[in-house]
Scaffold this active site. Structure first.
Site, mmCIF file in Angstrom:
data_model
loop_
_atom_site.group_PDB
_atom_site.id
_atom_site.type_symbol
_atom_site.label_atom_id
_atom_site.label_comp_id
_atom_site.label_asym_id
_atom_site.label_seq_id
_atom_site.Cartn_x
_atom_site.Cartn_y
_atom_site.Cartn_z
ATOM 1 N N GLY A 11 0.718 -1.367 -0.299
ATOM 2 C CA GLY A 11 -0.304 -0.089 -0.173
ATOM 3 C C GLY A 11 0.956 1.679 0.115
ATOM 4 N N ARG A 21 13.153 10.409 -2.709
ATOM 5 C CA ARG A 21 14.840 11.725 -2.962
ATOM 6 C C ARG A 21 15.819 11.855 -1.952
ATOM 7 N NH1 ARG A 21 14.747 16.493 0.089
ATOM 8 N NH2 ARG A 21 15.293 18.020 -1.129
ATOM 9 N N ALA A 22 14.873 11.530 -1.047
ATOM 10 C CA ALA A 22 16.632 11.377 0.379
ATOM 11 C C ALA A 22 17.572 10.561 -0.080
ATOM 12 C CB ALA A 22 16.230 11.431 1.949
ATOM 13 N N ARG A 25 19.743 11.318 -3.071
ATOM 14 C CA ARG A 25 20.848 12.024 -3.404
ATOM 15 C C ARG A 25 21.476 11.839 -2.464
ATOM 16 N NH1 ARG A 25 16.803 17.544 -4.108
ATOM 17 N NH2 ARG A 25 16.639 17.474 -6.430
ATOM 18 N N ARG A 72 0.897 -5.512 -5.863
ATOM 19 C CA ARG A 72 1.082 -6.029 -5.201
ATOM 20 C C ARG A 72 1.052 -7.364 -6.425
ATOM 21 N NH1 ARG A 72 -2.141 -3.859 -1.623
ATOM 22 N NH2 ARG A 72 -1.512 -3.356 0.173
ATOM 23 N N ASP A 103 5.075 -4.933 6.309
ATOM 24 C CA ASP A 103 5.833 -6.088 6.484
ATOM 25 C C ASP A 103 5.090 -7.056 5.192
ATOM 26 O OD1 ASP A 103 2.740 -6.227 7.021
ATOM 27 O OD2 ASP A 103 2.662 -7.153 8.785
ATOM 28 N N THR A 125 3.467 2.703 5.582
ATOM 29 C CA THR A 125 2.307 2.833 5.405
ATOM 30 C C THR A 125 1.399 3.104 6.260
ATOM 31 O OG1 THR A 125 0.838 0.706 6.211
ATOM 32 C CG2 THR A 125 3.240 0.093 7.360
ATOM 33 N N ASP A 127 -1.230 2.104 8.119
ATOM 34 C CA ASP A 127 -1.463 1.925 9.147
ATOM 35 C C ASP A 127 -0.469 1.944 11.109
ATOM 36 O OD1 ASP A 127 -3.268 1.245 7.674
ATOM 37 O OD2 ASP A 127 -2.344 -0.913 7.844
ATOM 38 N N ASP A 129 1.533 -0.333 12.190
ATOM 39 C CA ASP A 129 0.644 -1.256 12.587
ATOM 40 C C ASP A 129 2.801 -2.563 12.383
ATOM 41 O OD1 ASP A 129 1.619 -1.984 9.610
ATOM 42 O OD2 ASP A 129 -0.535 -3.719 9.702
ATOM 43 N N MET A 169 -9.076 3.878 8.388
ATOM 44 C CA MET A 169 -8.514 2.519 7.287
ATOM 45 C C MET A 169 -7.157 1.923 9.036
ATOM 46 S SD MET A 169 -6.592 2.740 3.963
ATOM 47 C CE MET A 169 -8.438 2.461 2.476
ATOM 48 N N ARG A 171 -6.377 -1.891 9.055
ATOM 49 C CA ARG A 171 -6.509 -3.142 9.247
ATOM 50 C C ARG A 171 -6.785 -3.468 10.705
ATOM 51 N NH1 ARG A 171 -1.444 -5.165 5.361
ATOM 52 N NH2 ARG A 171 -0.831 -3.845 6.660
ATOM 53 N N GLY A 185 -11.478 14.648 19.810
ATOM 54 C CA GLY A 185 -12.626 14.458 20.413
ATOM 55 C C GLY A 185 -13.311 13.465 19.927
ATOM 56 N N GLU A 222 -11.731 -0.204 10.936
ATOM 57 C CA GLU A 222 -11.904 -0.651 9.831
ATOM 58 C C GLU A 222 -11.657 -3.015 9.987
ATOM 59 O OE1 GLU A 222 -10.159 -0.921 6.299
ATOM 60 O OE2 GLU A 222 -7.939 -1.208 7.000
ATOM 61 N N LEU A 250 -9.456 8.407 0.464
ATOM 62 C CA LEU A 250 -9.364 9.398 0.291
ATOM 63 C C LEU A 250 -7.831 9.753 2.426
ATOM 64 C CD1 LEU A 250 -9.644 11.646 3.339
ATOM 65 C CD2 LEU A 250 -11.463 11.544 1.705
#
Ligand code: ADP
Length: 327
Positions: A11, A21-22, A25, A72, A103, A125, A127, A129, A169, A171, A185, A222, A250
């Site tokens: 994902g 980028r880092a 460079r 994937r 993972d 990720t 997540d 996780d 989201m 998982r 809140g 989720e 989103l």
């Protein structure tokens, strides 16, 4: 090492571009060549590769997604697929690889290392996780996106005196719901780490109504349930006006936050530094604000600890003393 490759897998997450980028460079700064592999392990097997220079990573730090794209690749889970990948890397004189992903992607990185191509994993990720690192790239930006949605949904729920379930989201991991529940809140937070008890949710909503509070936000991870079906269940009680929203993809997009750019930049450089020393089979993380690395197998075997202190604190500071739902 003279020539390394970089790919993003699984994902996508905002801040992956900052890491690319880092890494590119810094590698060029220490006189290494860098090859970009498009579309994760699938792109490796399809030899979708190109040379990366300073300019190929210009104007990307502020962009969400990944310029290398991601995919994937079931074939890479097989030994044959992995061997084919190593042959392609060797044919292209690539001495080491950086994999940005979760993972699953790290298991691919481990396989490459074991087959003789030192490979480093960077956690990308939303997540959050992965147990071995306090934060993964993309989590902070996703939290900010969710907070923005909570603010907007709360405006209309307050006007109409309604409750709203917002599904986020994550998982099997409740971090996105927990952290944004605290920051936004939320009156109730439901996470997979604690059993969902609909009766308890209704009880809390009832208490709230008794105190004259007719609206609120229920934040649902989720992995703990589905917003629409939970709303239907609660509606059956006939006492509450309730709506549901699933934030969906989103949460994956958007310009990365400062924190994700900071993580991406530091981790990208850190990964190249390991490869520079010929070190592979490691994953880069951040623990107590310090960047560090650890063995892939050890890191992936760690079990993520749920932040119970934060969960309890969320209950205490929730408006009108509504508390989080746990078992
Ligand atoms: P994430 O990296 O975000 O957890 P996935 O679990 O979908 O995402 O993994 C991304 C890709 O990593 C898979 O499509 C596959 O190519 C590779 N991968 C996953 N598991 C393994 C494995 N056990 N061995 C080798 N490669 C794997």
């Amino acid at each position: 090492m003279k020539k390394i490759a970089i790919l993003t897998s699984g994902g996508d997450a905002p801040g992956m571009n900052a890491a690319i980028r880092a890494a590119v460079r810094y590698a060029i700064y220490v006189d290494m060549e860098v090859i970009g592999i498009a579309r994760g392990y699938q792109g490796l097997l399809d030899e979708q590769m190109y040379n990366m220079d300073m300019r190929s990573v210009a104007d990307i730090i502020q962009r969400g997604g990944t310029i290398l794209r991601t995919a994937r690749c079931p074939e890479f889970v097989t030994k044959e697929g992995q061997k084919k990948g190593v042959e392609i890397l060797r044919k292209n004189d690539i001495d080491g690889v950086i994999v940005i992903g979760g993972d699953g992607s790290f298991m691919g990185a481990k396989a490459l290392s074991e087959l003789g191509i030192p490979t480093i994993g960077i956690p990308g990720t939303i997540d959050n996780d992965l147990a071995y690192t306090d934060y993964s790239i993309g989590f902070d930006t996703a939290c900010n996106t969710i907070l923005d949605a909570i603010n907007k949904i709360r405006d209309t729920m307050t006007s109409h005196e309604r409750f709203s379930i917002i599904e986020v989201m994550g998982r099997h991991c409740g971090d996105l719901a927990l952290y944004t529940g605290v920051g936004g809140g939320a009156e109730i937070i439901i996470v997979p780490e604690h059993k969902l008890d609909i009766e308890k949710v209704c009880e809390k909503m009832r208490d709230s109504k008794k105190r004259g509070k007719m609206s609120g936000i229920i934040l649902l991870a989720e992995g703990a349930g589905h917003a629409h079906s939970l709303a239907e269940e609660i509606k059956k009680h006939g006492e509450f006006s309730i709506r549901s929203s699933v934030l969906g993809h989103l949460q994956r997009g958007g310009s990365p936050s400062m924190k994700d750019r900071y993580l991406g930049t530091n981790m990208g450089v850190y990964a190249v530094k390991l490869l520079e020393q010929g070190i592979g089979n490691r994953i880069v993380g951040i623990r107590d604000n310090k960047f560090y690395d650890m063995d892939i197998v050890e890191g992936c075997a760690m079990k993520k600890e749920f932040n119970i202190d934060l969960y309890n604190l969320a209950g205490i500071v929730a408006r009108n003393n509504m508390i989080t739902i746990g078992n």
